[in-house]
Write an enzyme that holds these catalytic residues in place. Structure first.
Site, PDB file in Angstrom:
ATOM      1  N   GLU A  69       0.841  -1.193   0.000  1.00 50.65           N
ATOM      2  CA  GLU A  69       0.000   0.000   0.000  1.00 50.65           C
ATOM      3  C   GLU A  69       0.881   1.249   0.000  1.00 50.65           C
ATOM      4  OE1 GLU A  69      -2.209  -0.927   3.524  1.00 50.65           O
ATOM      5  OE2 GLU A  69      -3.085  -2.688   2.558  1.00 50.65           O
ATOM      6  N   PRO A 125      -4.557  -8.739   9.057  1.00 53.16           N
ATOM      7  CA  PRO A 125      -5.425  -9.389   8.069  1.00 53.16           C
ATOM      8  C   PRO A 125      -4.668 -10.391   7.189  1.00 53.16           C
ATOM      9  CG  PRO A 125      -5.817  -7.023   8.105  1.00 53.16           C
ATOM     10  CD  PRO A 125      -4.594  -7.272   8.953  1.00 53.16           C
ATOM     11  N   HIS A 158      -0.625   1.919  15.884  1.00 50.58           N
ATOM     12  CA  HIS A 158       0.560   2.173  15.062  1.00 50.58           C
ATOM     13  C   HIS A 158       1.823   1.847  15.866  1.00 50.58           C
ATOM     14  CE1 HIS A 158      -2.518   4.540  13.009  1.00 50.58           C
ATOM     15  NE2 HIS A 158      -1.745   4.572  11.947  1.00 50.58           N
ATOM     16  N   LEU A 183      -5.980  -1.790  -1.108  1.00 49.04           N
ATOM     17  CA  LEU A 183      -5.857  -1.784   0.350  1.00 49.04           C
ATOM     18  C   LEU A 183      -6.384  -3.118   0.885  1.00 49.04           C
ATOM     19  CD1 LEU A 183      -7.187   1.226   2.493  1.00 49.04           C
ATOM     20  CD2 LEU A 183      -6.026  -0.799   3.324  1.00 49.04           C
ATOM     21  N   GLU A 221      -4.582  -6.506   2.810  1.00 46.66           N
ATOM     22  CA  GLU A 221      -3.361  -7.189   3.237  1.00 46.66           C
ATOM     23  C   GLU A 221      -3.400  -8.690   2.956  1.00 46.66           C
ATOM     24  OE1 GLU A 221      -5.127  -5.076   5.085  1.00 46.66           O
ATOM     25  OE2 GLU A 221      -3.807  -3.322   5.077  1.00 46.66           O
ATOM     26  N   GLN A 224       1.973  -1.857   5.796  1.00 43.44           N
ATOM     27  CA  GLN A 224       2.225  -0.458   6.135  1.00 43.44           C
ATOM     28  C   GLN A 224       2.599  -0.233   7.602  1.00 43.44           C
ATOM     29  OE1 GLN A 224      -0.761   2.921   5.400  1.00 43.44           O
ATOM     30  NE2 GLN A 224       0.382   2.695   3.502  1.00 43.44           N
TER      31      GLN A 224
HETATM   32  C1  LIG Z   1      -5.958  -2.695   7.807  1.00 40.24           C
HETATM   33  C2  LIG Z   1      -5.252  -1.402   7.573  1.00 40.24           C
HETATM   34  N1  LIG Z   1      -4.328  -1.326   6.592  1.00 40.24           N
HETATM   35  C3  LIG Z   1      -3.661  -0.184   6.385  1.00 40.24           C
HETATM   36  C4  LIG Z   1      -3.913   0.922   7.146  1.00 40.24           C
HETATM   37  C5  LIG Z   1      -3.125   2.206   6.925  1.00 40.24           C
HETATM   38  N2  LIG Z   1      -4.001   3.246   6.344  1.00 40.24           N
HETATM   39  C6  LIG Z   1      -4.538   4.203   7.117  1.00 40.24           C
HETATM   40  S1  LIG Z   1      -5.584   5.162   6.261  1.00 40.24           S
HETATM   41  C7  LIG Z   1      -5.332   4.306   4.833  1.00 40.24           C
HETATM   42  C8  LIG Z   1      -6.091   4.691   3.606  1.00 40.24           C
HETATM   43  C9  LIG Z   1      -7.565   4.559   3.773  1.00 40.24           C
HETATM   44  O1  LIG Z   1      -8.235   5.036   2.661  1.00 40.24           O
HETATM   45  P1  LIG Z   1      -9.799   5.085   2.577  1.00 40.24           P
HETATM   46  O2  LIG Z   1     -10.401   3.804   3.020  1.00 40.24           O
HETATM   47  O3  LIG Z   1     -10.146   5.549   1.224  1.00 40.24           O
HETATM   48  O4  LIG Z   1     -10.221   6.167   3.675  1.00 40.24           O
HETATM   49  P2  LIG Z   1      -9.824   7.717   3.726  1.00 40.24           P
HETATM   50  O5  LIG Z   1      -8.543   7.776   4.502  1.00 40.24           O
HETATM   51  O6  LIG Z   1      -9.675   8.219   2.352  1.00 40.24           O
HETATM   52  O7  LIG Z   1     -10.936   8.368   4.478  1.00 40.24           O
HETATM   53  C10 LIG Z   1      -4.405   3.295   5.042  1.00 40.24           C
HETATM   54  C11 LIG Z   1      -3.915   2.390   3.998  1.00 40.24           C
HETATM   55  C12 LIG Z   1      -4.890   0.796   8.158  1.00 40.24           C
HETATM   56  N3  LIG Z   1      -5.210   1.837   8.956  1.00 40.24           N
HETATM   57  N4  LIG Z   1      -5.537  -0.365   8.351  1.00 40.24           N
END
Ligand SMILES: Cc1ncc(C[n+]2csc(CCOP(=O)(O)OP(=O)(O)O)c2C)c(N)n1
Ligand SMILES: [Mg+2]
Lengths: 342, 324
Positions: B29, B89, B129, B58, B60, B82
């Site tokens: 990601e 997952p 985190h 997105l 895993e 990430q």
């Molecule tokens: C399971 C998981 N994988 C990766 C992340 C890291 N991460 C945080 S926000 C994000 C992007 C999320 O995008 P979206 O679902 O479009 O929501 P937005 O932030 O645009 O509101 C990622 C990859 C996470 N929080 N949880």
């Protein structure tokens, strides 16, 4: 629903009188002020990393206003302040972003679940909750927020599958801001729209302009009515374009399209709604000032309260993971106190 | 040799290995357009193209499962997850397939994939985190696990992981991504898996650590210097463990303190303690003491300094052991 003040005429929403329209305005302004002040507080070092939601207020307020008080909201981090619309104190949400346990709340006090950080994992919670309420014969509806990126996660898929099979009274509300951090929607899915995914779960999927708070309200209200009538879940895709960094730690310049950002800023949802209310003649200059002052004052009080919280006691490290911490955990605490004290 | 930060050494290893072997493919990601949220993969997409540095959806479990298939198609995927807590997952694929597929083919097929992720706390981040999930990986048969503490090891261990025929999970201590700085050999640099690093020699007591806790162990050794001569051992590869180095140090000093950031129960320190109990009991002059995170969720960051093993806690444990 909201026109452009020129060639595109304004529409009307049934059941929204002047008072409701102004309430919606108050919510939008509260969220906007929360977000703008939070960015300032972050820069001042008064809160930690923060997920900006500027431009997402119409999705959040429009959806929340379509719910009854007994209905539950399951937020992601992007909706961290949605609880303000349900009476959660500003200081509580700020405390969460300050890494302070004063950021905890009891979901049952506000019908707002905890802020969910792992992407998409709140979707099955909401499906289970809605299903559970249905099993008990209660008329409660749940609404779960998640992003466009979240629709790629297994948890989203499994939660939506459950909601469909159980005909759970759930609104799956997708904040499609077209980015998951630096990953554009085009790299996220090959589906023409996210609403298209709904068909695979046996539920209707609708797509609305996420910058039009009235369109969001209307689509969500229809979904809520369907859920309450026993007709199961609905997928609502609200479309906007993320005009701000993903969070305070992100620099979008290597990946974002600056023209789209400028366009999104010009078309931002709070200003759009303000223009609409003015055209309708229900919002005066004095009211605008009053609402903005009120929201700013709430923020001032909120940050003061959050900063007045005493530093959390180390005992909080060990509390609440279990109903009854056992001897080894109590011994750990005693040892830690001895070392910190000495 | 150039001075680099730890995260830059990771980036360097990826550049060198992708140059050297065109079947190496980086995926995850946000690894492409923005070069990873910690910039570990910066520049790879420009240098090697979007097909070899892939921004994935997105998902895993999808990343990990697709990596299995990519191996079968002749690639050597290097997957970035990430953050620590967002690797969960992927555990289904990791445990049920990544760790078992070679075995399931009677050894006929290699699964030379790498999973790398930033891990650990102390960075003042929102919930989830900060996890130290190494035990889940160490406990999974069929995968190897490495954790560097220095920039040179970050490069060398990742290189070894990429070249290894087996799946390797590399956990990178994000706390020191941009504070650990040191000399990193140019070009190809391999630190073989399964070899511990003697950080400093001593006679009275050994502190065993890995990742960001190596710095804490060194801090404690400094603090104890006027009272005891302390040896510090950086495990570097958790699986396979360099038992020889561990047992040699235990035999030399007779006193062992283990430092681990993860929750205590059944954490990696328990494994080290068990090895010592089984194979070094007669060399020991006192109990093996663990200094660990606690058996509770990683706290919100105002409380994280109390949760993380500190120099003070390690000195306290060492003092108790020296006075045993
Ligand atoms: C399971 C998981 N994988 C990766 C992340 C890291 N991460 C945080 S926000 C994000 C992007 C999320 O995008 P979206 O679902 O479009 O929501 P937005 O932030 O645009 O509101 C990622 C990859 C996470 N929080 N949880
Ligand atoms: Mg998004």
């Amino acid at each position: 629903m909201i026109g452009d003040g020129g060639s595109v005429p304004d529409g009307e929403v049934d059941g929204l009188g002047e008072r409701e329209l102004l309430d919606l305005y108050r919510s939008l302004i509260l969220l906007r002020k929360y977000d703008e002040r939070s960015l300032v507080y972050h820069r001042q070092g008064r809160i930690g990393t923060y997920a900006i939601f500027w431009g997402h207020e119409a999705m959040q307020a429009g959806a929340a206003h379509a719910l009854a008080d007994e209905d539950w909201i399951f937020p992601a981090y992007r909706e961290s302040a949605i609880g303000l619309l349900r009476g959660i104190p500003v200081s509580t949400v700020l405390s969460w972003w300050r890494g302070h346990p004063a950021g905890w709340w009891n979901p049952a006090d506000y019908n707002v679940a905890s802020i969910c950080v792992p992407i998409g994992t709140q979707v099955p919670h909401a499906a289970g909750f809605a299903w559970g309420k249905k099993l008990k014969g209660e008329p409660t509806v749940a609404l779960v927020f998640f992003g466009d990126g979240a629709t790629s996660e297994g948890s989203f898929h499994e939660g939506a599958t459950f909601a469909g099979v159980m005909r759970a009274p759930l609104v799956l509300f997708c904040n499609n801001n077209q980015w998951a951090i630096s990953t554009p929607l085009s790299a996220q899915t090959a589906a023409p729209t996210l609403a298209d995914k709904a068909i695979g779960y046996g539920m209707p999927g609708v797509r609305v302009d996420g910058t039009d708070v009235l369109a969001v309200y209307e689509a969500t209200r229809e979904a809520v009515e369907r859920a309450r009538a026993g007709d199961g879940p609905t997928f609502v895709e609200a479309v906007t374009y993320r005009a701000m960094p993903h969070a305070t730690a992100d620099d979008p310049s290597p990946y974002i399209d600056p023209e789209r950002v400028e366009e999104a800023k010009r078309n931002e949802c709070v200003g759009r709604y303000e223009g609409y209310l003015r055209r309708l003649g229900v919002l005066t200059e004095a009211q605008v000032d009053e609402v903005k002052d009120w929201a700013l004052e709430l923020m001032r009080e909120g940050i003061q309260q959050a900063e007045a919280e005493p530093e959390p006691d180390v005992s909080l490290v060990f509390e609440h993971a279990y109903a009854e911490p056992w001897a080894a955990l109590r011994a750990d605490l005693a040892e830690l106190r001895r070392i910190l004290g000495g | 040799m150039a001075e680099r930060f730890l995260v830059e050494a990771v980036n360097d290893a990826l550049h060198v290995e992708m140059e050297r072997d065109e079947t190496v493919l980086v995926m995850g990601e946000d690894v492409g357009r923005v070069g990873g949220v910690f910039r570990a993969t910066a520049g790879l997409r420009d240098r090697f193209g979007a097909d070899r540095c892939v921004d994935t959806p997105l998902a895993e479990a999808g990343i990990m499962g697709a990596a299995v298939g990519l191996c079968m198609a002749g690639w050597r995927p290097v997957c970035e997850l990430q953050y620590d807590a967002f690797s969960y997952p992927a555990l289904d694929q990791l445990i049920n397939h990544v760790g078992r597929y070679r075995w399931r083919t009677g050894g006929a097929m290699d699964f030379p994939l790498v999973v790398r992720m930033p891990y650990g706390g102390g960075v003042r981040a929102p919930e989830l985190h900060d996890d130290s999930p190494e035990t889940y990986y160490v406990h999974t048969p069929g995968v190897k696990v490495a954790i560097p503490a220095t920039p040179a090891d970050a490069k060398g261990l990742l290189t070894a992981a990429i070249r290894d025929p087996d799946p390797v999970v590399v956990l990178e201590p994000k706390l020191v991504y941009r504070t650990a700085r040191g000399e990193v050999p140019e070009g190809e640099h391999v630190v073989p898996l399964g070899e511990a690093r003697l950080v400093r020699e001593g006679d009275d007591l050994t502190i065993v650590a890995y990742g960001a806790m190596v710095g804490v162990a060194e801090g404690a050794a400094d603090r104890l210097a006027d009272r005891a001569s302390v040896e510090v051992l950086d495990v570097r590869t958790l699986k396979p463990l360099d038992e020889e180095a561990l047992l040699a140090s235990a035999a030399k000093t007779g006193r062992v303190v283990i430092v681990q950031e993860a929750p205590r129960t059944a954490g990696y320190g328990a494994e080290l303690a068990a090895v010592l109990a089984e194979k070094a009991i007669l060399d020991l002059r006192g109990p093996v003491i663990r200094v660990t995170g606690y058996d509770v969720p990683y706290p919100y960051w105002k409380l994280e300094d109390a949760y993380m093993p500190s120099v003070e806690r390690v000195v306290d444990a060492a003092t108790r052991l020296l006075e045993f």
